[in-house]
Design an enzyme around this catalytic site. Structure first.
Site, short mmCIF file in Angstrom:
data_model
loop_
_atom_site.label_atom_id
_atom_site.label_comp_id
_atom_site.label_asym_id
_atom_site.label_seq_id
_atom_site.Cartn_x
_atom_site.Cartn_y
_atom_site.Cartn_z
N THR A 31 -38.28 13.02 1.23
CA THR A 31 -38.33 11.73 1.92
C THR A 31 -38.14 11.96 3.41
O THR A 31 -38.27 13.10 3.89
CB THR A 31 -37.31 10.75 1.31
OG1 THR A 31 -37.53 9.44 1.83
CG2 THR A 31 -35.87 11.16 1.60
N ASN A 32 -37.84 10.91 4.17
CA ASN A 32 -37.65 11.05 5.61
C ASN A 32 -36.55 10.07 6.05
O ASN A 32 -35.98 9.35 5.23
CB ASN A 32 -38.97 10.80 6.35
CG ASN A 32 -39.51 9.43 6.05
OD1 ASN A 32 -38.92 8.41 6.40
ND2 ASN A 32 -40.65 9.38 5.34
N ARG A 33 -36.30 10.02 7.36
CA ARG A 33 -35.13 9.29 7.86
C ARG A 33 -35.40 7.82 8.16
O ARG A 33 -34.58 7.15 8.76
CB ARG A 33 -34.59 9.98 9.10
CG ARG A 33 -33.96 11.33 8.78
CD ARG A 33 -33.52 12.04 10.03
NE ARG A 33 -32.64 11.23 10.86
CZ ARG A 33 -32.31 11.51 12.11
NH1 ARG A 33 -32.80 12.59 12.67
NH2 ARG A 33 -31.50 10.71 12.79
N SER A 34 -36.56 7.31 7.79
CA SER A 34 -36.84 5.90 8.08
C SER A 34 -35.82 4.99 7.38
O SER A 34 -35.57 5.13 6.18
CB SER A 34 -38.25 5.55 7.59
OG SER A 34 -38.42 4.16 7.64
N ALA A 98 -42.90 4.74 7.09
CA ALA A 98 -42.98 6.18 7.37
C ALA A 98 -43.44 6.84 6.07
O ALA A 98 -42.63 7.18 5.20
CB ALA A 98 -41.62 6.70 7.81
#
Ligand code: CTP
Length: 237
Positions: A31-34, A98
Site C-alpha cells: 500500500t502507500n501513505r495516502s 493514490a
C-alpha cells in the site's frame, strides 16, 4: 461560504480517494501513505454545496460524510471496476486516490512462510484508471487528476495533464515537509492546458472547499452555454 455558492446545484461528481491495497497473501499487502483526507474533504466540499457525490475509496480511517454515496474498494482492480461502472453518469470526475501502479503477479492463497534469506516479488502493472477515463470509459465531463511529485512538479504534472487528457491536474510536492500525504495541510499547483495557478497553502479542509469551487467553475465554463443561463458569470482563468 459553501462550495456551491453561485453554482448551478445538482452537479454529479465522482471522487476517488485513499490508497489501494494489493494483496501478497491473506495477511499482507502493498500500500502507500495516502490518508484519503484530501479526497474526503473534497467530497464534503461538493456535497455541502448541494451537489451529488459518489466517493469510491480505498481503506482509510475517515468517516464518510453524511449524504454521500460510498463505494468501498481495496485493490486498484476493484477501484477500476467501480469507476468504470459509474463514471458515465457523472458530470465531473476527480481522481484523488493514490492508486498502486503495480500489484503482485501471483498473490498467495496461503500465508507466505519464510524460507531463504531473500525473497523476490514479481509485480505487474495495474490499469491506469484516470488514464482510461477519456478512452475506455468514454467520459466526456470535466476530468480532474492529482499528481503527487517529489521533483519537477510542473513538468511532471503537465505531462499527466496531456497524457491522461485531463482538464486540470492538482499537483503537490510530497517531498515538502508539513504538506501532502499524512498532513492536515496542503499546498498545490493547479495545472491547466496553457497556464498554472498557485493558491495559497491552507488546511486540507479549506483548500478542498476552494478546489471544489474552482472545479465547479471550470465545469460551468466548459459545459454551460452562457446564452442559456442569464445568471452565468464567467470566472477569469
Ligand atoms: N491514477 C489512477 N490509476 C492508476 C494510477 C494513477 O487513476 N493506476 C490517477 C491518480 O488518482 C492521480 C493521477 O492518476 O489522479 C496521477 O497519479 P500519480 O500516482 O501521481 O501518477 P502515475 O500516473 O501513477 O505516474 P507516476 O507514478 O509514474 O508518477
Amino acid at each position: 461560504m459553501s462550495a456551491g455558492c453561485n453554482q448551478t446545484r445538482g452537479v454529479r461528481i465522482l471522487i476517488t480517494a485513499g490508497p489501494t491495497r494489493e494483496p501478497l497473501d491473506p495477511v499482507r499487502f502493498l500500500t502507500n501513505r495516502s490518508s484519503g483526507k484530501m479526497g474526503y474533504a473534497l467530497a464534503h466540499g461538493f456535497q455541502s454545496g448541494g451537489h451529488s457525490v459518489l466517493l469510491v475509496s480505498g481503506p482509510t480511517v475517515l468517516d464518510v460524510p453524511d449524504g454521500i454515496d460510498f463505494i468501498p474498494v481495496e485493490t486498484a482492480a476493484e477501484m477500476y471496476e467501480a469507476v468504470n461502472h459509474a463514471i458515465r453518469r457523472m458530470d465531473i470526475a476527480v481522481f484523488a486516490a493514490a492508486v498502486a501502479d503495480y500489484t503482485p503477479r501471483h498473490p498467495s492463497g496461503q500465508k507466505i512462510k519464510k524460507t531463504g534469506e531473500t525473497i523476490t516479488l514479481e509485480l505487474v502493472r495495474t490499469r491506469d484508471i484516470l488514464g482510461s477515463a477519456r478512452g475506455d470509459f468514454g467520459f466526456t465531463g470535466t476530468l480532474v487528476g492529482f499528481a503527487a511529485e517529489t521533483e519537477q512538479l510542473e513538468a511532471n504534472a503537465r505531462a499527466k495533464l496531456l497524457g491522461k487528457r485531463c482538464d486540470l491536474i492538482i499537483a503537490n510536492d510530497v517531498s515538502k515537509p508539513g504538506i501532502g500525504f499524512d498532513s492536515d495541510h496542503n499546498e498545490v499547483l493547479l495545472v491547466y492546458p496553457g497556464y498554472n495557478e498557485a493558491p495559497p497553502a491552507a488546511s486540507k479542509h479549506d483548500l478542498a472547499h476552494h478546489l471544489a469551487r474552482t472545479i465547479l467553475n471550470l465545469h460551468q465554463r466548459q459545459h454551460t452555454n452562457p446564452t442559456d443561463d442569464p445568471s452565468f458569470q464567467p470566472t477569469p482563468p
